[in-house]
Design an enzyme around this catalytic site. Structure first.
Site, short mmCIF file in Angstrom:
data_model
loop_
_atom_site.label_atom_id
_atom_site.label_comp_id
_atom_site.label_asym_id
_atom_site.label_seq_id
_atom_site.Cartn_x
_atom_site.Cartn_y
_atom_site.Cartn_z
N ARG A 54 -5.85 62.84 65.11
CA ARG A 54 -4.81 63.46 64.28
C ARG A 54 -3.58 63.75 65.15
O ARG A 54 -3.43 63.19 66.21
CB ARG A 54 -5.31 64.73 63.58
N ASN A 56 -3.80 56.15 61.87
CA ASN A 56 -3.54 56.53 60.46
C ASN A 56 -3.04 57.96 60.34
O ASN A 56 -3.61 58.79 59.63
CB ASN A 56 -4.78 56.29 59.59
N HIS A 64 -16.65 50.32 62.45
CA HIS A 64 -17.71 51.13 61.83
C HIS A 64 -18.51 50.36 60.78
O HIS A 64 -18.48 50.71 59.61
CB HIS A 64 -17.17 52.45 61.27
N LEU A 81 -16.04 57.10 54.89
CA LEU A 81 -15.89 55.71 54.43
C LEU A 81 -15.87 54.79 55.64
O LEU A 81 -15.19 55.09 56.62
CB LEU A 81 -14.61 55.56 53.61
N ASP A 102 -15.69 57.03 65.09
CA ASP A 102 -14.96 57.33 63.85
C ASP A 102 -14.91 58.84 63.62
O ASP A 102 -14.89 59.29 62.48
CB ASP A 102 -15.58 56.60 62.65
N HIS A 110 -11.22 66.92 59.42
CA HIS A 110 -10.40 67.35 58.28
C HIS A 110 -10.48 68.87 58.19
O HIS A 110 -11.38 69.48 58.75
CB HIS A 110 -10.92 66.74 56.97
N ALA A 167 -12.76 61.95 52.81
CA ALA A 167 -13.72 61.19 53.62
C ALA A 167 -13.45 61.36 55.10
O ALA A 167 -12.31 61.32 55.54
CB ALA A 167 -13.63 59.71 53.24
N1 LIG Z 1 -13.97 57.34 58.15
C1 LIG Z 1 -13.42 58.10 57.24
O1 LIG Z 1 -14.08 58.41 56.25
N2 LIG Z 1 -12.16 58.56 57.35
C2 LIG Z 1 -11.20 58.23 58.36
C3 LIG Z 1 -10.52 56.92 58.09
C4 LIG Z 1 -11.41 55.72 58.33
O2 LIG Z 1 -11.64 55.35 59.48
O3 LIG Z 1 -11.90 55.18 57.34
C5 LIG Z 1 -10.16 59.34 58.44
O4 LIG Z 1 -9.09 59.11 59.01
O5 LIG Z 1 -10.43 60.45 57.96
#
Ligand SMILES: NC(=O)N[C@@H](CC(=O)O)C(=O)O
Length: 385
Positions: free
Chosen positions: A25, A49, A185, A230, A257, A261, A273
């Site tokens: 982040r 992202n 992943h 995801l 991954d 959040h 996700a």
């Molecule tokens: N894995 C996830 O469920 N989320 C990831 C994005 C991603 O890698 O799909 C995220 O940035 O929160």
């Protein structure tokens, strides 16, 4: 090697692990996410992202500076290296790819099908439009990282990855057969088989949580938002296949991954996700490998194969994992930046593996960075989505 149930702790000495898929982040969260990542990993492939996404080399280099500023001063020079990535859009130009390569800090470009996952709205909508960028990447040897899920809403959520590897991924490789690709992943037996059968230019990451859990975890005793990510957790047969390739096949390596959040975003009527696992992913891998009596393969999976595929030297330094008890408590906590403890409501006990570093206290990470940091909850913010 001693097994589960043995009284004496097992010590596993491995080269310092790397993580080839990690979401740090941005500010204000780097204060928390960077120390956790630096305590656990040597090289970290940083996902792009953000909001807005990291689409240019200039943005990637500025992000790298923000990350390095948050590195605890106890971490020795060069002991933690963020490897940067760009976010591929319909508009990414071959010139941008050349600039990324020339920077020396951008190692890969991430393809998110638009709408597939968290912060993927700026992702790819038309594969024809990205072909010039892919051709340049193939020429320059920049890796393509793929979030492999169909965005066709008529495809079942548990089948989206399989669908992508039946259609889109073969098309990409047919068009650019020498592109170096990491299938990110992977979560299904179908994707794992695809990677096994593809050429040597195709590899894959696997998360710790997909090695430990099947989709029942999402619904055990009620809906469990902290297990929602995801691609979504799959069946037990899928998990077994992932574990088999993770221990046996040099094309598969760790990409956690880890995706933090806010509490509000996870524990909500429409939870998002992503699972935060940075602080315990290596231990979870060790538990999963121990369940099939293959602790001997942990170092290959977490410390060697990824660096080899990326053309990096082996990591410096070692980590000692002290494995005290096994198997009863595979847990993932995705929100709070703290080590899960048995008394946390809704979270099964965990933390039975301790990280011990030579010369350091059992609960300390590199350079004294606390691994078992006390509660450091992420603040709610729209920046984290
Ligand atoms: N894995 C996830 O469920 N989320 C990831 C994005 C991603 O890698 O799909 C995220 O940035 O929160």
């Amino acid at each position: 090697m001693a097994g589960a149930g043995d009284a004496a702790p097992v010590q596993l000495d491995i080269l310092q692990p790397d993580d080839f898929h990690h979401h740090l982040r941005d500010e204000p969260y780097l204060e928390h996410t960077v120390p956790h990542a630096a305590a656990a990993f040597s090289r970290l492939l940083v996902m792009p992202n953000l909001v807005p996404p990291v689409t240019t080399t200039a943005a990637a280099l500025a992000y790298r500076e923000r990350i390095l500023k948050r590195l605890p001063k106890e971490v020795p020079e060069g002991a933690f290296v963020p490897l940067m990535t760009l976010y591929l859009t319909d508009k990414t130009t071959p010139e941008e790819i050349a600039e990324a390569k020339a920077s020396g800090h951008v190692y890969a470009v991430k393809l998110y099908p638009a709408g597939a996952t968290t912060n993927s709205d700026f992702g790819v909508t038309d594969y024809e439009l990205i072909m010039p960028a892919l051709a340049k990447m193939e020429e320059l040897g920049i890796l393509l990282l793929v979030h492999g899920e169909s965005t066709d809403q008529s495809v079942d959520i548990f089948e989206r990855e399989q669908s992508f590897y039946q259609t889109t991924m073969p098309m990409i490789l047919e068009r650019r057969p020498n592109l170096r690709v990491v299938c990110e992943h992977v979560t299904s037996a179908a994707a794992a088989c695809f990677v096994e059968q593809a050429g040597p230019n195709v590899a894959a990451t696997i998360t710790a949580h997909h090695l430990c859990h099947n989709r029942n975890a999402l619904f055990k005793g009620g809906i469990q938002p902290h297990y929602y990510c995801l691609p979504i957790l799959k069946t037990e047969a899928d998990r077994q296949k992932l574990l088999q390739v993770a221990v046996d096949c040099p094309k598969f390596f760790l990409g956690t991954d880890s995706a933090p959040h806010t509490v509000e975003r996870k524990e909500s009527s429409c939870g998002c996700a992503g699972c935060f696992t940075a602080h315990m992913a290596v231990e979870l891998v060790a538990e999963a490998f121990q369940s099939v009596r293959r602790l001997d393969a942990v170092e290959d999976f977490v410390s060697r194969r990824g660096a080899a595929f990326y053309g990096l030297p082996p990591a410096q330094g070692t980590r000692s994992l002290v494995l005290e008890e096994f198997a009863s408590c595979l847990s993932v906590l995705s929100v709070r930046l703290q080590r899960p403890a048995p008394d946390l409501p809704g979270v099964e006990g965990a933390g039975k593996l301790r990280i011990r570093r030579p010369g350091g206290a059992p609960s300390e990470g590199r350079g004294g960075v606390p691994v078992e940091a006390e509660t450091q909850e992420l603040d709610a913010s729209e920046a984290l989505r």
